[in-house]
Design a protein around this motif. Structure first.
Motif, PDB file in Angstrom:
ATOM      1  N   THR A 101       2.306   2.888 -44.059  1.00  0.00           N
ATOM      2  CA  THR A 101       3.075   3.937 -44.728  1.00  0.00           C
ATOM      3  C   THR A 101       2.420   4.386 -46.020  1.00  0.00           C
ATOM      4  O   THR A 101       2.287   5.574 -46.286  1.00  0.00           O
ATOM      5  N   ALA A 137       6.595  13.257 -44.578  1.00  0.00           N
ATOM      6  CA  ALA A 137       6.091  11.929 -44.222  1.00  0.00           C
ATOM      7  C   ALA A 137       6.695  11.458 -42.905  1.00  0.00           C
ATOM      8  O   ALA A 137       5.995  10.931 -42.039  1.00  0.00           O
ATOM      9  N   HIS A 138       7.992  11.664 -42.742  1.00  0.00           N
ATOM     10  CA  HIS A 138       8.645  11.177 -41.524  1.00  0.00           C
ATOM     11  C   HIS A 138       8.169  11.911 -40.279  1.00  0.00           C
ATOM     12  O   HIS A 138       8.001  11.314 -39.226  1.00  0.00           O
ATOM     13  N   PHE A 141       4.775  10.618 -39.266  1.00  0.00           N
ATOM     14  CA  PHE A 141       4.816   9.339 -38.549  1.00  0.00           C
ATOM     15  C   PHE A 141       5.422   9.467 -37.161  1.00  0.00           C
ATOM     16  O   PHE A 141       4.952   8.856 -36.214  1.00  0.00           O
ATOM     17  N   SER A 202      14.132   3.963 -43.660  1.00  0.00           N
ATOM     18  CA  SER A 202      12.853   4.213 -44.324  1.00  0.00           C
ATOM     19  C   SER A 202      12.905   3.719 -45.763  1.00  0.00           C
ATOM     20  O   SER A 202      13.889   3.895 -46.460  1.00  0.00           O
ATOM     21  N   VAL A 205       8.462   5.219 -48.005  1.00  0.00           N
ATOM     22  CA  VAL A 205       8.371   6.675 -48.124  1.00  0.00           C
ATOM     23  C   VAL A 205       9.361   7.171 -49.171  1.00  0.00           C
ATOM     24  O   VAL A 205       9.014   7.941 -50.061  1.00  0.00           O
TER      25      VAL A 205
END
Lengths: 540, 341
Positions: A101, A137-138, A141, A202, A205
């Motif tokens: 991450t 970011a999510h 991923f 999460s 992040v």
């Protein structure tokens, strides 16, 4: 009698799963022992808590929604089109899911930050600290993860349907509407729940890109309660809340969703081309453009510092190699334990599968293994530590706690890699085994060539997830136990970003090397290339 | 049907392997004559006062001083609580005035027998658990080349909607907590409304001081919550004079950083020796140009001239420690509710 002797043979697997359950129960009990349940009701009236819950839900819904929305056309495009770089893209998708991450965050900052590529090239400023950063970011991923899950769903489409579509001259849209969608909608709920849970809990992040208390998640609140207030009572309450919300969410989604039946037709599928249209070309271009914008630049950004003169000096620092050693020392045992646990689960599930009266158990076992996605790793680690502390094992145990929690956290991914393939072998060969009296060791020997690719994949995932862990190590890390991600986090924390970027290159290279090694040496030569694509059909 | 002997074999062999790995890699146990001091990372880092203090103390104690760097001052206390009696910590270094009550309540700290009569803190020092090691005042720092009309009061900062502000989270950092109390002592019951006004032009609320200051130096904000002594760092270490601390006509809020020894200290004698050492020149002389705070005793040599420019507060605002301890949670909640609405 036969049943009992079989159970005796199952003993190691039962012990493995039992140990897993015992450790979970013990850490939960330890945490509850330190909390005052009667005071929990007062938390319910805390408006900030509900704002955090609302934000956690909102960002997780958005993240998983956007990821799937982009993933659907991308998956369809990858199935229907051959183009240069397609294989590389598939490889990239396999890795991006397990990119540490903290490394990905660094890449995102380089691309989207105030002085990043985007603002330098186009003068566009994105408010990276807040919801936008978290979503970027999510999606980075989880969109590749979603694509891979959807591609698995595509694998269930019989080649006869493609042939018919081809003969009837289906356009891409009708093929999608009449064939693909029916299989996709079976995969979507599972993918949605998985991604939702990953985003809901999460941590790194949100801590780095959240930008303050306004956009905080429940997991961060748990971290704060533990790390800064040392309020075990609140932490237990919050984690119970998190488990309840996730469970409720999963139950609701599975209730309204069609059941995803594991089909045995996972063998290579031959596909037939459907009619290409201008519209389809356009849609595919847009889908690929999304990938090009969202996934590729952060990846490139990670490797950018190789050309900086600082890179060599960073490589020479002893702190870096110390951290590499600590990371390996955590990730290798964690991956081994995770794989062993996974094998224990699968062996039990296979045993139950063949027996009608135990039919319900395999899926229950799978759910048990996946439970860990709902429980914050920090909470398990804390409970475990408190329990061991009460047994007077002290802080020396913290290394093993980090290893264990990392192993357990990787279990859902290990199971996801192992179960379908091992189930399939059981279905195919069960009667043959029974009639020929082939058991135990010989069975594994016979199956090894068929399952080693999934074994390698499971091991690789566990290895990479533990290597990139930032949650548990953040709780225990101090001098002597600084892993590579923690070292990186410390550098970024003191704004030595450039040095941090160099360390990130080392971390991601280590990940790639280990992933390659595990697929090469466990997976075998022939399968190493195929592995990243998941199923063979993806490379049809 | 003994189909599992393979996994048994695998289990045993891999368990042995991982155990061997664990033993082979695990660091050597600490020597008996090691003093473990838990502190925050900026203090222990190469550019902080830590290395000098380590050298000075080791010269006279014939032992090893081991700094365990944690991510924040609040983190020091929670780590000690987390480890409880099994903690390896001898001394906790880096808590502040406002965390003292909470730290005492944990029941982990021992009383010291250090003579604190030489301490120069206004009003003297009377506490039997904590020994102060440096002091300063919180202030907003700005770049005077960019900001031509700097704020002159806390109210200016709160109300000027054009000012981009960065400050720290009061739950995780002592400057953040300091600002919380500063706001409380200036605004009293109207603090919530003031937080709301400040929130509308806040860039970000960071976890720690170094996060915030780093962002400020990169030009992400006009003002950042720091200390009156921060400009001295830029003058002495970098020769840069453009950074200045903003005036606050309402008065400044002080920070006094403190240390305490653990009841369960593995090396109580060394810990006691270290507590004494805190007020000695070997420690105090490193504070100004290491931690960029003011020493708490009078030193023979004068501080660098850059420190003369450190604002002398018109008024020192301090809330009573008891009030802070009882209301901290409520005030943090007030802040949370006001800033996240």
């Amino acid at each position: 009698m036969l049943f009992f002797s079989a159970v005796k043979g199952l003993l190691p697997a039962l012990l493995g799963v039992g140990f897993f359950l015992f450790m979970g129960a013990a850490s939960l009990a330890a945490l509850l022992r330190y909390s005052d349940i009667s005071s929990w009701s007062e938390y319910l009236y805390d408006p900030y808590l509900w704002r955090v819950v609302r934000f956690s839900l909102w960002q997780a819904l958005l993240s998983s929604g956007i990821s799937l929305l982009i993933a659907i056309p991308v998956a369809s495009c990858l199935i229907h089109r051959q183009f240069r770089g397609r294989a590389i893209l598939l490889q990239l998708f396999a890795v991006s899911m397990v990119v540490p991450t903290i490394v990905a965050i660094l890449g995102l900052v380089v691309v989207y930050g105030r002085t990043g590529w985007l603002s330098q090239l186009f003068g566009v400023q994105i408010p990276l600290y807040g919801l936008v950063g978290i979503l970027l970011a999510h999606v980075f991923f989880n969109m590749p993860l979603a694509v891979r899950l959807l591609l698995q769903g595509y694998g269930l489409i019989p080649s006869g349907q493609w042939r018919q579509a081809s003969q009837l001259g289906f356009s891409r849209w009708s093929a999608f509407r009449l064939i693909e969608w029916h299989y996709m909608k079976k995969v979507l709920p599972g993918a949605f729940v998985l991604i939702f849970m990953l985003c809901f809990s999460s941590f790194a992040v949100v801590l780095s890109l959240g930008g303050g208390p306004k956009s905080s998640t429940l997991e961060v609140a748990i971290y704060q309660a533990l790390r800064f207030d040392f309020d075990l009572n609140k932490a237990s309450f919050l984690s119970l809340l998190q488990v309840s919300i996730c469970t409720l969410f999963a139950v609701v989604v599975y209730r309204i969703a069609p059941i995803n039946q594991q089909d045995a037709s996972v063998l290579a599928v031959k596909s037939y081309p459907v009619k290409d249209t201008f519209l389809a070309k356009g849609a595919d271009c847009i889908a690929l453009l999304c990938v090009l914008v969202l996934v590729i630049p952060p990846f490139l950004a990670i490797f950018d510092p190789i050309f900086s003169p600082l890179f060599l000096t960073t490589l020479l620092s002893s702190g870096l190699w110390q951290a590499v050693l600590v990371s390996l020392k955590i990730a290798l045992p964690a991956a081994i334990i995770s794989l062993l646990l996974g094998v224990c689960f699968v062996v039990l599930a296979r045993f139950c599968m063949a027996r009608h009266y135990l039919r319900v158990l395999p899926s229950k076992l799978e759910h048990l293994g996946n439970m860990i996605l709902m429980v914050p790793g920090l909470v398990i680690a804390t409970g475990l530590f408190l329990w061991l502390r009460d047994l007077d094992w002290g802080f020396q145990s913290s290394y093993w706690i980090v290893v264990w929690v990392n192993a357990v956290m990787a279990l859902p991914f290990v199971l996801r890699a192992l179960m379908p393939v091992l189930y399939q072998q059981e279905r195919r060969f069960r009667n043959l085994y029974l009639s020929l009296g082939i058991r135990s060791w010989s069975r594994w020997c016979l199956e090894w060539s068929l399952i080693r690719a999934s074994m390698a994949q499971a091991f690789g995932y566990a290895l990479l997830l533990s290597l990139g862990d930032m949650g548990v190590i953040a709780l225990f890390g101090s001098q002597g136990l600084v892993s590579l991600p923690l070292y990186l986090f410390q550098l970024i924390g003191s704004y030595r970003l450039e040095e941090g970027a160099c360390v990130a290159v080392v971390l991601i290279s280590l990940c790639l090397i280990l992933f390659y090694c595990s697929s090469r040496f466990i997976g075998g030569k022939a399968d190493s290339g195929k592995m990243a694509g998941g199923r063979s059909l993806v490379n049809h | 049907m003994k189909k599992l002997s393979f996994s048994t074999l695998l289990t045993t062999s891999l368990m042995t392997l991982s155990a061997t790995l664990g033993v082979a890699f695990s660091s050597a146990t600490l020597a008996a004559e090691t003093l473990n001091v838990y502190t925050y990372d900026a203090f222990a880092s190469d550019w902080g006062p830590g290395p000098k203090i380590k050298a000075n103390f080791e010269k006279e104690c014939g032992c090893e001083l081991n700094f365990v760097a944690l991510d924040s001052s609040v983190g020091i206390l929670s780590r000690a609580q987390f480890e409880g009696k099994s903690s390896q910590a001898d001394v906790l270094l880096g808590l502040d005035l406002n965390l003292m009550e909470a730290a005492k309540k944990s029941g982990l700290l021992a009383e010291h027998d250090v003579n604190t009569s030489a301490v120069t803190i206004a009003g003297g020092w009377k506490d039997n658990v904590f020994v102060p090691f440096d002091q300063g005042n919180f202030a907003f720092v700005y770049n005077s080349e960019i900001l031509k009309n700097p704020p002159t009061s806390l109210k200016d900062i709160v109300d000027n909607q054009n000012l981009r502000v960065i400050y720290q989270d009061p739950r995780t950092s002592t400057p953040g907590l300091g600002l919380l109390l500063w706001m409380k002592s200036v605004y009293g019951d109207d603090a919530a409304a003031a937080w709301g006004r400040l929130a509308s032009h806040t860039v970000t609320v960071t976890k720690s001081w170094s996060d915030a200051y780093g962002l400020f130096l990169k030009g992400e904000a006009d003002v950042v919550l720091s200390y009156t002594t921060s400009p001295a760092y830029h003058i002495v270490a970098e020769g840069v004079t453009k950074y200045k601390a903003a005036q606050a006509s309402e008065g400044l809020y002080p920070q006094i950083e403190v240390a305490a020894m653990m009841k369960s200290a593995p090396n109580p004698e060394l810990a006691k020796r270290f507590m004494q050492f805190i007020l000695e020149p070997g420690f105090q002389s490193t504070v100004a140009t290491g931690n960029w705070m003011l020493p708490v005793v009078k030193l023979n040599e004068a501080l660098p001239a850059a420190f003369d420019s450190a604002l002398q507060p018109t008024k020192v605002l301090t809330l009573p420690a008891g009030d802070v301890a009882t209301n901290r949670k409520a005030w943090v909640n007030e802040w949370l509710n006001a800033t996240t609405r």
